[in-house]
Design a protein around this motif. Structure first.
Motif, PDB file in Angstrom:
ATOM      1  N   ASP A 156      48.030  46.551  33.239  1.00  0.00           N
ATOM      2  CA  ASP A 156      46.671  46.268  32.776  1.00  0.00           C
ATOM      3  C   ASP A 156      46.144  47.414  31.916  1.00  0.00           C
ATOM      4  O   ASP A 156      45.279  47.222  31.071  1.00  0.00           O
ATOM      5  CB  ASP A 156      45.727  46.084  33.975  1.00  0.00           C
ATOM      6  N   GLN A 216      37.546  45.236  30.356  1.00  0.00           N
ATOM      7  CA  GLN A 216      38.624  44.333  30.765  1.00  0.00           C
ATOM      8  C   GLN A 216      38.075  42.961  31.142  1.00  0.00           C
ATOM      9  O   GLN A 216      38.674  41.936  30.821  1.00  0.00           O
ATOM     10  CB  GLN A 216      39.395  44.929  31.938  1.00  0.00           C
ATOM     11  N   PHE A 249      47.186  44.788  27.256  1.00  0.00           N
ATOM     12  CA  PHE A 249      46.708  45.833  28.160  1.00  0.00           C
ATOM     13  C   PHE A 249      45.648  46.679  27.453  1.00  0.00           C
ATOM     14  O   PHE A 249      45.555  46.706  26.225  1.00  0.00           O
ATOM     15  CB  PHE A 249      47.861  46.741  28.594  1.00  0.00           C
TER      16      PHE A 249
END
Length: 247
Positions: A49, A118, A74
């Motif tokens: 990630d 994110q 990512f």
């Protein structure tokens, strides 16, 4: 977040590993790699990630690695000893980076920003913009990421007529007649745009030289830009400004 670290210096890897364990419990470090080649293998194997990526390494740098990743899924936090070129590129794309030696508070802040981004799937776009900019030879075709209240906007340099200081903010005046108030100082944008066809003509004004229509003499003088923008030139910056037009 599942993370990997690509860093050639053993001491730097150890420091960052310890900091992450102690101060960033949301980050699980699943792999470490000492080179671009090993970093690419780790990314393919672990599908992280987040990647902590050293900018300068033997046999390649961070940008070489990113160009070889087929699909960037990512987030990236760059780690670098001071390099004007690298930091300018990272600032231009609003990417997250840490200067060596790593400051704990800055590390925590960078991880927090990545966690926030994110959820909005923003960071992959920032990284792609960074790579596009590094490949672009024409400065006016480069893109800049402008952080706004609810996220960020991407504009091409050629679409920015001028920037004006507004306290701790900067007002961007664009070619389509619109205006953006950005939560960063004019000094910040002066440092990254001055190499790309912009000139600081006043403590409050940064202009795109491509949009100049005329200049009127005076103690400092005034510049008329397309879109009917008239900007004062300070006496202390007059010589630097006029030097752009001396062949």
């Amino acid at each position: 977040m599942k993370a990997i670290m690509v860093e050639d210096e053993i001491a730097s890897r150890e420091t960052l590993r310890n900091y992450l364990t102690k101060y960033c419990p949301s980050v699980e470090l699943v792999a470490e790699a000492p080179s671009v080649a090993e970093g690419l293998k780790a990314i393919a194997l672990h599908q992280p990630d987040l990647v902590f990526l050293d900018v300068e390494m033997p046999y390649g740098n961070a940008f070489d690695l990113l160009e070889q990743v087929q699909d960037i899924t990512f987030e990236t936090i760059f780690v670098t000893a001071y390099s004007h070129y690298a930091v300018q590129a990272l600032n231009f794309s609003a990417s997250y980076y840490l200067l060596k030696p790593i400051d704990i508070e800055e590390l925590i802040q960078a991880v927090s920003k990545v966690e926030e981004a994110q959820s909005q799937k923003q960071d992959q776009l920032r990284t792609k913009i960074l790579i596009d900019n590094l490949k672009t030879m024409n400065h006016q075709l480069k893109k800049v990421v402008l952080p706004v209240m609810d996220g960020f906007e991407v504009v091409q340099v050629k679409d920015i007529i001028r920037c004006q200081a507004n306290g701790n903010f900067t007002d961007f005046y664009l070619a389509d007649g619109s205006k953006r108030m950005i939560c960063r100082t004019l000094k910040f944008y002066d440092e990254i745009l001055s190499q790309l066809g912009f000139c600081r003509v006043h403590k409050s004004h940064l202009i795109n030289l491509e949009y100049i229509l005329s200049y009127k003499k005076g103690k400092g003088g005034t510049v008329l830009l397309q879109g009917n923008h008239e900007v004062e030139v300070s006496p202390s910056r007059k010589k630097e400004f006029l030097n752009h037009f001396i062949s």
